[in-house]
Design a protein around this motif. Structure first.
Motif, PDB file in Angstrom:
ATOM      1  N   ALA A 179       0.836  -1.213   0.000  1.00 53.14           N
ATOM      2  CA  ALA A 179       0.000   0.000   0.000  1.00 53.14           C
ATOM      3  C   ALA A 179       0.868   1.258   0.000  1.00 53.14           C
ATOM      4  CB  ALA A 179      -0.944  -0.018   1.200  1.00 53.14           C
ATOM      5  N   LEU A 180       1.670   1.399  -1.043  1.00 53.43           N
ATOM      6  CA  LEU A 180       2.529   2.583  -1.146  1.00 53.43           C
ATOM      7  C   LEU A 180       1.745   3.666  -1.894  1.00 53.43           C
ATOM      8  CD1 LEU A 180       5.209   3.483  -0.140  1.00 53.43           C
ATOM      9  CD2 LEU A 180       6.253   2.707  -2.238  1.00 53.43           C
ATOM     10  N   TRP A 181       0.878   4.325  -1.144  1.00 53.52           N
ATOM     11  CA  TRP A 181      -0.127   5.231  -1.718  1.00 53.52           C
ATOM     12  C   TRP A 181       0.481   6.372  -2.521  1.00 53.52           C
ATOM     13  CZ3 TRP A 181      -1.655  10.084   1.128  1.00 53.52           C
ATOM     14  CH2 TRP A 181      -0.734  10.423   2.114  1.00 53.52           C
ATOM     15  N   THR A 182       1.706   6.784  -2.154  1.00 53.33           N
ATOM     16  CA  THR A 182       2.355   7.917  -2.814  1.00 53.33           C
ATOM     17  C   THR A 182       2.463   7.697  -4.321  1.00 53.33           C
ATOM     18  OG1 THR A 182       3.556   8.341  -0.792  1.00 53.33           O
ATOM     19  CG2 THR A 182       4.492   9.271  -2.803  1.00 53.33           C
ATOM     20  N   ARG A 183       2.729   6.458  -4.719  1.00 51.56           N
ATOM     21  CA  ARG A 183       2.932   6.164  -6.144  1.00 51.56           C
ATOM     22  C   ARG A 183       1.700   6.427  -6.993  1.00 51.56           C
ATOM     23  NH1 ARG A 183       6.656   1.226  -8.132  1.00 51.56           N
ATOM     24  NH2 ARG A 183       8.389   1.563  -6.707  1.00 51.56           N
ATOM     25  N   PHE A 184       0.532   6.483  -6.346  1.00 50.97           N
ATOM     26  CA  PHE A 184      -0.714   6.589  -7.107  1.00 50.97           C
ATOM     27  C   PHE A 184      -1.268   8.012  -7.144  1.00 50.97           C
ATOM     28  CE2 PHE A 184      -0.151   2.355  -5.489  1.00 50.97           C
ATOM     29  CZ  PHE A 184      -0.401   1.569  -6.603  1.00 50.97           C
ATOM     30  N   LEU A 185      -0.595   8.937  -6.458  1.00 48.00           N
ATOM     31  CA  LEU A 185      -1.129  10.303  -6.359  1.00 48.00           C
ATOM     32  C   LEU A 185      -0.967  11.044  -7.688  1.00 48.00           C
ATOM     33  CD1 LEU A 185       0.399  11.231  -2.892  1.00 48.00           C
ATOM     34  CD2 LEU A 185      -2.010  10.727  -3.375  1.00 48.00           C
ATOM     35  N   PRO A 186      -1.949  11.833  -8.097  1.00 48.46           N
ATOM     36  CA  PRO A 186      -1.822  12.615  -9.337  1.00 48.46           C
ATOM     37  C   PRO A 186      -0.590  13.527  -9.325  1.00 48.46           C
ATOM     38  CG  PRO A 186      -4.090  12.609  -8.601  1.00 48.46           C
ATOM     39  CD  PRO A 186      -3.292  11.941  -7.511  1.00 48.46           C
ATOM     40  N   SER A 187      -0.261  14.133  -8.191  1.00 45.88           N
ATOM     41  CA  SER A 187       0.900  15.042  -8.140  1.00 45.88           C
ATOM     42  C   SER A 187       2.194  14.273  -8.398  1.00 45.88           C
ATOM     43  CB  SER A 187       0.981  15.732  -6.773  1.00 45.88           C
ATOM     44  OG  SER A 187       1.064  14.768  -5.743  1.00 45.88           O
ATOM     45  N   VAL A 188       2.281  13.067  -7.879  1.00 47.01           N
ATOM     46  CA  VAL A 188       3.500  12.268  -8.055  1.00 47.01           C
ATOM     47  C   VAL A 188       3.591  11.765  -9.495  1.00 47.01           C
ATOM     48  CG1 VAL A 188       4.720  10.202  -7.259  1.00 47.01           C
ATOM     49  CG2 VAL A 188       3.583  11.716  -5.615  1.00 47.01           C
ATOM     50  N   ASN A 189       2.465  11.372 -10.040  1.00 43.28           N
ATOM     51  CA  ASN A 189       2.474  10.958 -11.449  1.00 43.28           C
ATOM     52  C   ASN A 189       2.848  12.107 -12.378  1.00 43.28           C
ATOM     53  OD1 ASN A 189       1.713   8.066 -11.817  1.00 43.28           O
ATOM     54  ND2 ASN A 189       0.208   8.710 -10.315  1.00 43.28           N
ATOM     55  N   ARG A 190       2.420  13.304 -12.031  1.00 43.79           N
ATOM     56  CA  ARG A 190       2.803  14.480 -12.823  1.00 43.79           C
ATOM     57  C   ARG A 190       4.322  14.719 -12.690  1.00 43.79           C
ATOM     58  NH1 ARG A 190       3.418  17.357 -17.037  1.00 43.79           N
ATOM     59  NH2 ARG A 190       3.687  19.584 -16.660  1.00 43.79           N
ATOM     60  N   ALA A 191       4.852  14.519 -11.496  1.00 44.91           N
ATOM     61  CA  ALA A 191       6.303  14.682 -11.309  1.00 44.91           C
ATOM     62  C   ALA A 191       7.060  13.684 -12.172  1.00 44.91           C
ATOM     63  CB  ALA A 191       6.672  14.497  -9.834  1.00 44.91           C
ATOM     64  N   TRP A 192       6.619  12.419 -12.169  1.00 41.37           N
ATOM     65  CA  TRP A 192       7.294  11.403 -13.011  1.00 41.37           C
ATOM     66  C   TRP A 192       7.240  11.845 -14.476  1.00 41.37           C
ATOM     67  CZ3 TRP A 192       8.845  10.309  -8.761  1.00 41.37           C
ATOM     68  CH2 TRP A 192       8.458   9.309  -7.901  1.00 41.37           C
ATOM     69  N   GLU A 193       6.067  12.373 -14.868  1.00 38.44           N
ATOM     70  CA  GLU A 193       5.900  12.789 -16.268  1.00 38.44           C
ATOM     71  C   GLU A 193       6.919  13.882 -16.618  1.00 38.44           C
ATOM     72  OE1 GLU A 193       1.787  13.337 -18.489  1.00 38.44           O
ATOM     73  OE2 GLU A 193       2.265  15.127 -17.338  1.00 38.44           O
ATOM     74  N   ILE A 194       7.072  14.863 -15.743  1.00 32.36           N
ATOM     75  CA  ILE A 194       8.028  15.954 -15.997  1.00 32.36           C
ATOM     76  C   ILE A 194       9.450  15.391 -16.036  1.00 32.36           C
ATOM     77  CG2 ILE A 194       9.046  18.058 -15.015  1.00 32.36           C
ATOM     78  CD1 ILE A 194       6.197  18.582 -13.784  1.00 32.36           C
TER      79      ILE A 194
END
Ligand SMILES: NC(=O)c1ccc[n+]([C@@H]2O[C@H](COP(=O)([O-])OP(=O)(O)OC[C@H]3O[C@@H](n4cnc5c(N)ncnc54)[C@H](OP(=O)(O)O)[C@@H]3O)[C@@H](O)[C@H]2O)c1
Length: 361
Positions: A155-170
């Motif tokens: 349950a590593l919730w951080t990986r699923f957050l929209p803000s974190v996914n946007r960071a990966w995208e950048i």
């Protein structure tokens, strides 16, 4: 799988597509949840389970009758289970044929035994971080999920957050150039007593297992698993680490420096730095609402993010979707990443001389 093997250099964690829609909206047939334990995180996550359109709050279990009944009443669970007749309340929940998936929110030291019993009883499992105390335990659970064809996820919730996914995208868009350096910290002065799980060796206490998974998430997201890790820590008289520092070194020369502390407050931010600029999260890095991007030559910009529910809904949506679609692991939090993380933490603990009771079992 050989849990003694060193962490391999494997590709960066896959990025989940940023969630465009409402994460509470149904994606399929209802999934019936069983919640194991009634502590702090169980309460927070259950608030978000309750909001899912396609979830049913089927059962909760506790070591105590009072806690089980109070929790069931607060959220409206159909059943509550507690210890009695020589059986644990947890096993009673696993024996309930109306439970599809179990969310495990006990201290780390119990994760392996509880998840194993749940899988052996035919339940899908979402298990809190740290997933287990060591890689041997993680490998055993993964093998069990594989052979029983059940869903299992950390349950590593951080990986699923929209803000974190946007960071990966950048980060992976190339806007920051070649990523060379990550710095991330998470710390707070924990004033809990020495019997609290954070300070209790028997519960898997210490900063490493509880906090380091979050700074590590940023190193893994930006650079993947490293070629080499060096670690330092302060161990207290009970033998747990009150704070630690990790340096991750990569084949191409990149480095990540990660700090975790149970005794001091930090900014709780991650900085990802490349040849063409840097990105910094707002505080705190496990649930950032803000990203600052500074191109080496160019204007700084700040991106802000709304969050649905308490932030756990995104991992819950993924769990629900995977179960509905018959998947046994999530492409966003695959078993290989969980196992390699536990191997990396085992390697760190070897360097620090940090041992837990689970290691001997
Ligand atoms: N994802 C996140 O944001 C997040 C945040 C905090 C914690 N966590 C993780 O979630 C897990 C639980 O953390 P927490 O902060 O919720 O802890 P907590 O408040 O202490 O609750 C843990 C619960 O586990 C049960 N339990 C079973 N065996 C236990 C034992 N030997 N000692 C103490 N409790 C025991 C108890 O519930 P019953 O009495 O009802 O059985 C207790 O209330 C940890 O692995 C932690 O790393 C995740």
């Amino acid at each position: 799988m050989d849990p003694a093997a060193p962490a391999q250099q494997i590709p960066r964690p896959p990025c989940a597509a940023p969630d465009a829609g409402d994460p509470f909206a149904a994606t399929g047939e209802p999934v019936r949840w069983g919640v194991v334990a009634t502590g702090r995180i169980a309460t927070n996550v259950t608030h978000d389970i309750a909001g899912l359109e396609d979830s049913v709050l089927q059962a909760v279990s506790s070591r105590s009758q009072e806690s089980a009944e109070a929790f069931a009443e607060e959220f409206g669970f159909a059943s509550s289970y507690y210890d009695g007749d020589g059986q644990t309340g947890y096993q009673r929940l696993f024996d309930d044929p109306d439970v599809d998936v179990v969310y495990i929110a006990t201290p780390h030291a119990q994760h392996h035994a509880v998840a194993k019993a749940a899988l052996e009883s035919g339940k899908h499992v979402l298990c809190e971080k740290a997933f287990t105390v060591n890689a041997r335990e993680a490998a055993e659970l993964i093998d069990l999920a594989r052979t029983t064809h059940l869903f299992l996820m950390e349950a590593l919730w951080t990986r699923f957050l929209p803000s974190v996914n946007r960071a990966w995208e950048i980060i992976h868009s190339g806007e920051l150039g070649e990523i060379q350096w990550v710095q991330a910290d998470l710390g707070f002065p924990s004033d809990h007593s020495r019997t609290h799980r954070l300070w209790d060796p028997a519960a898997g206490g210490g900063a490493l297992l509880d906090l380091t998974v979050y700074p590590l998430t940023w190193a893994l997201g930006a650079l993947g698993f490293p070629a080499c890790v060096t670690a330092t820590a302060v161990l207290n008289d009970d033998g747990i680490d009150t704070q630690n520092g990790l340096t991750l070194t990569y084949g191409g020369g990149a480095q990540a420096q990660l700090t975790s502390s149970l005794v001091s407050a930090g900014p709780g931010q991650a900085t990802v730095s490349g040849s063409a600029g840097w990105l910094r999260t707002g505080s705190v890095l496990h649930n950032p609402r803000e990203l600052t991007v500074q191109p080496h030559q160019g204007e700084q910009r700040v991106e802000t993010f709304d969050q649905a529910g308490r932030g756990y809904v995104y991992e819950l949506r993924e769990t629900t979707r995977c179960i509905q679609q018959g998947l046994t692991q999530s492409p966003t939090m695959p078993w290989a990443d969980t196992l390699n993380t536990m191997r990396l933490l085992d390697g760190v603990r070897d360097q620090l001389g940090l041992r837990y009771r689970n290691d001997a079992e």
